[in-house]
Design a protein around this motif. Structure first.
Motif, short mmCIF file in Angstrom:
data_model
loop_
_atom_site.label_atom_id
_atom_site.label_comp_id
_atom_site.label_asym_id
_atom_site.label_seq_id
_atom_site.Cartn_x
_atom_site.Cartn_y
_atom_site.Cartn_z
N LEU A 197 2.03 -2.00 3.53
CA LEU A 197 1.23 -1.70 1.99
C LEU A 197 1.12 -3.00 1.55
O LEU A 197 0.26 -3.30 0.93
CB LEU A 197 1.95 -0.60 1.40
CG LEU A 197 1.35 -0.37 0.06
CD1 LEU A 197 -0.02 0.08 0.12
CD2 LEU A 197 2.30 0.85 -0.69
N LYS A 198 2.48 -3.87 1.20
CA LYS A 198 2.38 -5.14 0.63
C LYS A 198 1.36 -5.86 1.00
O LYS A 198 0.70 -6.49 0.07
CB LYS A 198 4.00 -5.47 0.61
CG LYS A 198 4.12 -6.82 -0.21
CD LYS A 198 5.27 -7.46 0.13
CE LYS A 198 5.49 -7.90 1.67
NZ LYS A 198 6.53 -8.87 1.98
N GLU A 199 1.31 -6.13 2.42
CA GLU A 199 0.66 -7.26 2.99
C GLU A 199 -0.84 -6.85 2.68
O GLU A 199 -1.73 -7.81 2.50
CB GLU A 199 0.82 -7.26 4.45
CG GLU A 199 2.41 -8.00 4.93
CD GLU A 199 2.49 -7.94 6.32
OE1 GLU A 199 2.06 -7.19 7.08
OE2 GLU A 199 3.57 -8.29 6.69
N THR A 200 -1.39 -5.67 2.85
CA THR A 200 -2.65 -4.93 2.58
C THR A 200 -3.16 -5.39 0.88
O THR A 200 -4.12 -6.03 0.98
CB THR A 200 -2.95 -3.77 2.73
OG1 THR A 200 -2.53 -3.44 4.22
CG2 THR A 200 -4.34 -3.30 2.60
N LEU A 201 -2.21 -5.24 0.22
CA LEU A 201 -2.27 -5.32 -1.43
C LEU A 201 -2.55 -6.61 -1.53
O LEU A 201 -3.56 -6.99 -2.44
CB LEU A 201 -1.23 -4.65 -2.21
CG LEU A 201 -1.18 -3.23 -2.18
CD1 LEU A 201 0.08 -2.72 -2.88
CD2 LEU A 201 -2.57 -2.71 -2.72
N LEU A 202 -2.05 -7.56 -0.91
CA LEU A 202 -2.08 -9.01 -1.17
C LEU A 202 -3.36 -9.51 -0.88
O LEU A 202 -3.74 -10.75 -1.20
CB LEU A 202 -0.98 -9.71 -0.39
CG LEU A 202 0.30 -9.77 -0.98
CD1 LEU A 202 1.74 -10.24 -0.14
CD2 LEU A 202 0.44 -10.33 -2.62
N LYS A 203 -4.25 -9.01 -0.14
CA LYS A 203 -5.55 -9.21 0.51
C LYS A 203 -6.36 -9.07 -0.64
O LYS A 203 -7.61 -9.70 -0.80
CB LYS A 203 -5.95 -8.66 1.59
CG LYS A 203 -4.81 -8.84 3.01
CD LYS A 203 -5.48 -7.98 4.12
CE LYS A 203 -4.63 -8.10 5.47
NZ LYS A 203 -5.00 -7.36 6.55
N TYR A 204 -6.21 -8.35 -1.44
CA TYR A 204 -7.00 -7.60 -2.56
C TYR A 204 -6.55 -8.07 -3.94
O TYR A 204 -7.72 -8.11 -5.05
CB TYR A 204 -7.23 -6.39 -2.45
CG TYR A 204 -7.92 -5.83 -1.20
CD1 TYR A 204 -9.30 -5.86 -0.96
CD2 TYR A 204 -7.08 -5.47 -0.25
CE1 TYR A 204 -9.96 -5.56 0.16
CE2 TYR A 204 -7.59 -4.63 0.97
CZ TYR A 204 -8.97 -4.93 1.07
OH TYR A 204 -9.40 -4.59 2.47
N TYR A 205 -5.30 -8.30 -4.45
CA TYR A 205 -4.92 -8.52 -5.61
C TYR A 205 -3.89 -9.78 -5.75
O TYR A 205 -3.37 -10.09 -4.81
CB TYR A 205 -4.11 -7.34 -6.06
CG TYR A 205 -4.77 -6.28 -6.35
CD1 TYR A 205 -5.65 -5.56 -7.38
CD2 TYR A 205 -4.88 -5.16 -5.17
CE1 TYR A 205 -6.31 -4.39 -7.50
CE2 TYR A 205 -5.59 -4.11 -5.29
CZ TYR A 205 -6.34 -3.87 -6.57
OH TYR A 205 -6.91 -2.43 -6.44
N PRO A 206 -3.89 -10.42 -6.87
CA PRO A 206 -2.99 -11.51 -6.97
C PRO A 206 -1.49 -10.90 -6.73
O PRO A 206 -1.02 -9.91 -6.88
CB PRO A 206 -3.26 -12.11 -8.39
CG PRO A 206 -4.50 -11.30 -8.93
CD PRO A 206 -4.63 -10.16 -8.23
N GLU A 207 -0.56 -12.09 -6.46
CA GLU A 207 0.63 -11.69 -6.26
C GLU A 207 1.40 -11.15 -7.29
O GLU A 207 2.13 -10.04 -7.15
CB GLU A 207 1.52 -12.86 -5.61
CG GLU A 207 2.69 -12.75 -5.43
CD GLU A 207 3.49 -13.93 -4.52
OE1 GLU A 207 4.59 -13.88 -4.21
OE2 GLU A 207 2.82 -14.95 -4.38
#
Length: 312
Positions: A280-290
């Protein structure tokens, strides 16, 4: 990146089968090793007395508290989160925090003196109902569609005074809006999603979401497929729509996760257990800033509890 998860039912499974231990991957979604592997800062452990149990009472709750200590807190890396100091200690010392919560006050039997006992035992969050009505209020599946009783309102007052966070995830709409009129503290929906995207009765309407944002509360998105897209076949890509919806309402700092692992009979295809938080974290990092992803994963919950937990 750390993780805070606002709701799981692993205690229920260990209560129903005493042979299940806290690292029993065959039976559990949330386990000791998965929490450590996913770098979890805090997991909330719900005391949920199943509706299948006749005449639930305080003894059932105490058995859950015993299991919490005997099977979870006995592990060296785990610390019971009861106040702000505990939370900061877990962060700075790289410990895994465990917070005890109560899902539905049915077993209290209307005895408000038990609230002080629960507080002393370390319960720091209470969901007032499960899906049906009880002596305090009505849940989302209660046919009478009523709201809070006088004693239920007193429960809210006492919890606010003690420093027990209140959780509206299972309240019906009438109870939700009445609750907002007499509570004086920020509150949470620990495991609920967006009704406009998935019209399940347990999900939150747009005006409920904006109310939680307005009072600086928190929403924990749930991983139950039927709350995500009303089917048995859901993916992280479906959950992203709920995240973006809340963000578009101004809730990027009011959003986190409450998986409901071990309380659901189906899991998302790519979010099957606590270990999959990494995906989930890796996917979110594709769309949102860290920094925004860090908020979703733990910081939004951390900031809320740092502000609303007792000092000591």
């Amino acid at each position: 990146m750390k993780i805070i998860d606002a709701h799981c039912d692993v205690l229920m499974k260990m209560y129903e089968n005493e042979n299940i231990h806290f690292d029993h991957h065959l039976f559990l979604d949330v386990t000791k090793s998965r929490l450590l592997k996913s770098n979890t800062l805090m997991q909330c452990f719900a005391i949920y007395i199943s509706e299948q149990i006749n005449n639930p009472n305080i003894d059932h709750i105490l058995q859950y508290v015993y299991i919490f200590h005997d099977k979870v807190l006995k592990h060296n890396n785990f610390i019971h989160i009861k106040n702000k100091s505990d939370l900061k200690y877990a962060l700075t010392k790289n410990k895994t925090g465990a917070m005890l919560t109560l899902e539905g006050v049915d077993a209290l039997g209307g005895n408000l003196t038990y609230l002080r006992i629960l507080y002393e035992l370390g319960v720091r969050c209470i969901g007032i109902t499960w899906n049906y009505g009880n002596w305090a209020a009505d849940g989302v599946l209660e046919p009478r569609g009523s709201s809070f009783s006088l004693k239920g309102k007193k429960l809210v007052e006492i919890c606010n005074d003690l420093g027990i966070v209140l959780d509206v995830s299972h309240l019906n709409e009438k109870s939700f809006w009445d609750f907002t009129s007499f509570t004086n503290k920020p509150f949470i929906a620990s495991h609920s999603n967006v009704f406009d995207l998935c019209n399940h009765v347990r999900n939150l309407k747009k005006n409920q979401i904006t109310e939680i944002i307005k009072i600086n509360g928190r929403i924990g998105l749930c991983f139950y497929p039927r709350f995500v897209n009303n089917s048995e076949d859901a993916y992280i890509s479906d959950l992203l729509k709920h995240i973006e919806y809340v963000c578009e309402l101004g809730g990027e700092h009011h959003l986190g996760f409450g998986s409901d692992f071990d309380g659901i009979d189906q899991c998302m295809n790519d979010l099957r257990h606590t270990g999959d938080y990494i995906t989930l974290k890796e996917t979110l990092l594709k769309y949102y800033p860290e920094n925004i992803v860090e908020g979703f994963m733990y910081k939004n919950w951390f900031d809320f509890f740092e502000e609303n937990l007792p000092n000591n």
